[in-house]
Design an enzyme around this catalytic site. Structure first.
Site, PDB file in Angstrom:
ATOM      1  N   SER A 190      -2.202   2.354  -2.980  1.00 19.72           N
ATOM      2  CA  SER A 190      -1.854   1.539  -1.811  1.00 19.72           C
ATOM      3  C   SER A 190      -0.372   1.334  -1.589  1.00 19.72           C
ATOM      4  O   SER A 190       0.026   0.945  -0.504  1.00 19.72           O
ATOM      5  CB  SER A 190      -2.523   0.179  -1.927  1.00 19.72           C
ATOM      6  OG  SER A 190      -1.945  -0.540  -2.982  1.00 19.72           O
ATOM      7  N   HIS A 218      -8.901   1.060  -1.099  1.00 20.31           N
ATOM      8  CA  HIS A 218      -8.115   1.267   0.128  1.00 20.31           C
ATOM      9  C   HIS A 218      -8.693   2.361   1.015  1.00 20.31           C
ATOM     10  O   HIS A 218      -8.095   2.715   2.021  1.00 20.31           O
ATOM     11  CB  HIS A 218      -6.652   1.553  -0.229  1.00 20.31           C
ATOM     12  CG  HIS A 218      -6.001   0.350  -0.817  1.00 20.31           C
ATOM     13  ND1 HIS A 218      -5.490  -0.674  -0.052  1.00 20.31           N
ATOM     14  CD2 HIS A 218      -5.860  -0.034  -2.109  1.00 20.31           C
ATOM     15  CE1 HIS A 218      -5.030  -1.635  -0.839  1.00 20.31           C
ATOM     16  NE2 HIS A 218      -5.242  -1.274  -2.090  1.00 20.31           N
ATOM     17  N   LYS A 249     -10.971  -5.313   2.797  1.00 18.33           N
ATOM     18  CA  LYS A 249      -9.888  -4.602   3.489  1.00 18.33           C
ATOM     19  C   LYS A 249     -10.466  -4.002   4.776  1.00 18.33           C
ATOM     20  O   LYS A 249     -10.626  -4.726   5.738  1.00 18.33           O
ATOM     21  CB  LYS A 249      -9.240  -3.612   2.525  1.00 18.33           C
ATOM     22  CG  LYS A 249      -8.655  -4.381   1.309  1.00 18.33           C
ATOM     23  CD  LYS A 249      -7.725  -3.603   0.463  1.00 18.33           C
ATOM     24  CE  LYS A 249      -7.446  -4.261  -0.878  1.00 18.33           C
ATOM     25  NZ  LYS A 249      -6.614  -5.469  -0.820  1.00 18.33           N
TER      26      LYS A 249
HETATM   27  N1  PMP Z   1      -8.076  -2.185  -6.429  1.00 12.54           N
HETATM   28  C1  PMP Z   1      -6.958  -1.916  -5.746  1.00 12.54           C
HETATM   29  C2  PMP Z   1      -6.397  -0.525  -5.811  1.00 12.54           C
HETATM   30  C3  PMP Z   1      -6.316  -2.901  -4.987  1.00 12.54           C
HETATM   31  O1  PMP Z   1      -5.194  -2.629  -4.327  1.00 12.54           O
HETATM   32  C4  PMP Z   1      -6.879  -4.203  -4.943  1.00 12.54           C
HETATM   33  C5  PMP Z   1      -6.270  -5.355  -4.163  1.00 12.54           C
HETATM   34  N2  PMP Z   1      -5.293  -5.140  -3.333  1.00 12.54           N
HETATM   35  C6  PMP Z   1      -8.045  -4.434  -5.664  1.00 12.54           C
HETATM   36  C7  PMP Z   1      -8.615  -3.417  -6.401  1.00 12.54           C
HETATM   37  C8  PMP Z   1      -8.684  -5.783  -5.615  1.00 12.54           C
HETATM   38  O2  PMP Z   1      -9.480  -5.887  -4.479  1.00 12.54           O
HETATM   39  P1  PMP Z   1      -9.805  -7.326  -3.830  1.00 12.54           P
HETATM   40  O3  PMP Z   1      -8.637  -7.666  -2.960  1.00 12.54           O
HETATM   41  O4  PMP Z   1     -11.085  -7.131  -3.111  1.00 12.54           O
HETATM   42  O5  PMP Z   1      -9.932  -8.276  -4.976  1.00 12.54           O
END
Ligand code: PMP
Length: 405
Positions: A190, A218, A249
């Site tokens: 990301s 993502h 997301k």
């Molecule tokens: N995995 C990745 C690659 C993330 O970037 C994120 C959060 N940005 C998560 C897991 C966690 O997901 P959540 O926001 O649903 O807790």
């Protein structure tokens, strides 16, 4: 020990480095996305700004179908779910959502968890600690939720250089065929917006008898003809052992999950403390997520529009001489390379131009690669983009930030 000094010094250190996090206080307005009301810290009246860094990538958090489903669940079933999944908190909407998610990824089962973070943490800590003599082989840029889960498992951890399949193979070869092995990686990373060579990684997992664990946080809703992620787009979804995703997301709501074979899902359901010992989502959350997943399975329009917007923004930044990073995904990172400067650029955009884009600093990205990360969505129209480019050029020149990428 002087506790107060300890806490204050730690915060002063962050402030001195420009890494102290300030959360923009926003009020989202249905029908206005990507605009939002911003409540200034100094108590001034709220004003309308444009959000350029939302992870509600497709605006599904305000989609009429999602809102209608959530409203109906609230008025029909009330606020909370009433407990953990085991103790009265399992709702027919949770079950329906798990079936929908399993189908999305071409798996037989799925397990809903509090968030994507909890899904990663719980699954990797459970598998890593329970599989005998397990080693987890982790991409060097994996998300903190995976890292913490692996650490907690106390399983041996080997780090492979980011997206480097030769290095991964060398590690797998070295470990030999007998040991239990999990290869943990993401599809879209990301912060840089780059994408893993999933097919090649799966070839190695199959060759060396390792479980593949793919975080598509993502990518779900964003890639593939039904929003099943990059693995679906690449035609390799059926070969991934465990897919992990989020509902927060592209799906615009909240929650995380894994999808896999029934025996793996049942194992995490039965031994995963981060699943067992916490209350389940309110029915309205499951209803909203279900509506969103179903909609994005059927509709490509949002994905197509988003892709066009991301390409247009990248092109326009490039044409304006701004140091946009190349990325084959929906994420558009603009390099600044200095924490204090990055914060300053973000502040000026917000205070002087009504544009909100959060600075991304260490430890989220390595020092010296601080950046602004743009996530244009289908609703960032040309007018908003014109204003963004003009504002960026003004701030870049005020701050004397290098334009060389
Ligand atoms: N995995 C990745 C690659 C993330 O970037 C994120 C959060 N940005 C998560 C897991 C966690 O997901 P959540 O926001 O649903 O807790």
């Amino acid at each position: 020990m002087n506790y107060n000094n300890f806490f204050k010094d730690a915060i002063s250190g962050l402030k001195a480095e420009g890494r102290y996090r300030v959360f923009a206080n926003l009020e989202r307005i249905v029908g206005k996305f990507p605009k939002s009301l911003y409540h200034p810290e100094n108590g001034e009246a709220p004003r309308e700004i444009t959000v350029w860094c939302s992870n509600d990538y497709l605006g599904m958090g305000q989609h009429p179908k999602v809102l209608e489903a959530m409203d109906k669940a609230v008025s029909g079933q009330g606020g909370g779910a009433g407990g953990t999944r085991n103790i009265s908190g399992s709702n027919h909407l949770h079950v329906a959502l798990e079936q929908e998610l399993a189908d999305l990824h071409g798996k037989e089962a799925a397990l809903l968890m509090t968030s994507g973070y909890v899904a990663n943490w719980t699954t990797l800590s459970t598998l890593g600690s329970k599989l005998p003599d397990c080693v987890i082989i982790s991409d060097s840029q994996n998300h903190n939720s995976m890292i913490e889960g692996m650490r907690h498992s106390k399983a041996e951890r080997r780090i492979w250089n980011h997206n480097d399949v030769e290095h991964l193979e060398a590690i797998l070869k070295d470990l030999g065929p007998e040991r239990a092995k999990i290869v943990a990686f993401e599809s879209v990373y990301s912060m840089d917006g780059d994408i893993a060579p999933i097919g090649q990684i799966l070839d190695l997992c199959e060759k060396y008898n390792a479980i593949s664990y793919l975080d598509e946080v993502h990518a779900v809703g964003m890639y593939g003809p039904r929003g099943g992620g990059v693995a679906e787009r690449d035609g390799v979804m059926h070969r991934v052992d465990i897919v992990q995703g989020t509902l927060a997301k592209a799906f615009g709501v909240i929650g995380g999950y894994i999808a896999a074979k029934p025996e793996i899902v049942d194992f995490v359901r039965s031994f995963g403390n981060g699943f067992i010992f916490t209350s389940s989502h309110p029915p309205s959350i499951a209803a909203g997520a279900l509506a969103s997943v179903r909609h994005l399975k059927e509709s490509n329009a949002e994905r197509v529009a988003q892709k066009e917007r991301a390409e247009t923004l990248r092109e326009r930044m490039r044409a304006a001489g701004l140091p946009v990073m190349d990325a084959p995904s929906h994420i558009v990172p603009l390099m600044v390379g200095n924490a204090a400067m990055c914060k300053e650029a973000s502040d000026r955009l917000l205070f002087e131009h009504d544009i909100y884009v959060q600075p991304i600093n260490y430890p989220t990205v390595p020092r010296g690669t601080e950046r602004l990360r743009f996530t244009p969505g289908p609703l960032h129209n040309d007018e908003l983009m014109d204003h963004l480019i003009d504002s960026l050029l003004a701030v870049w020149s005020q701050l004397g930030i290098s334009k060389a990428a």
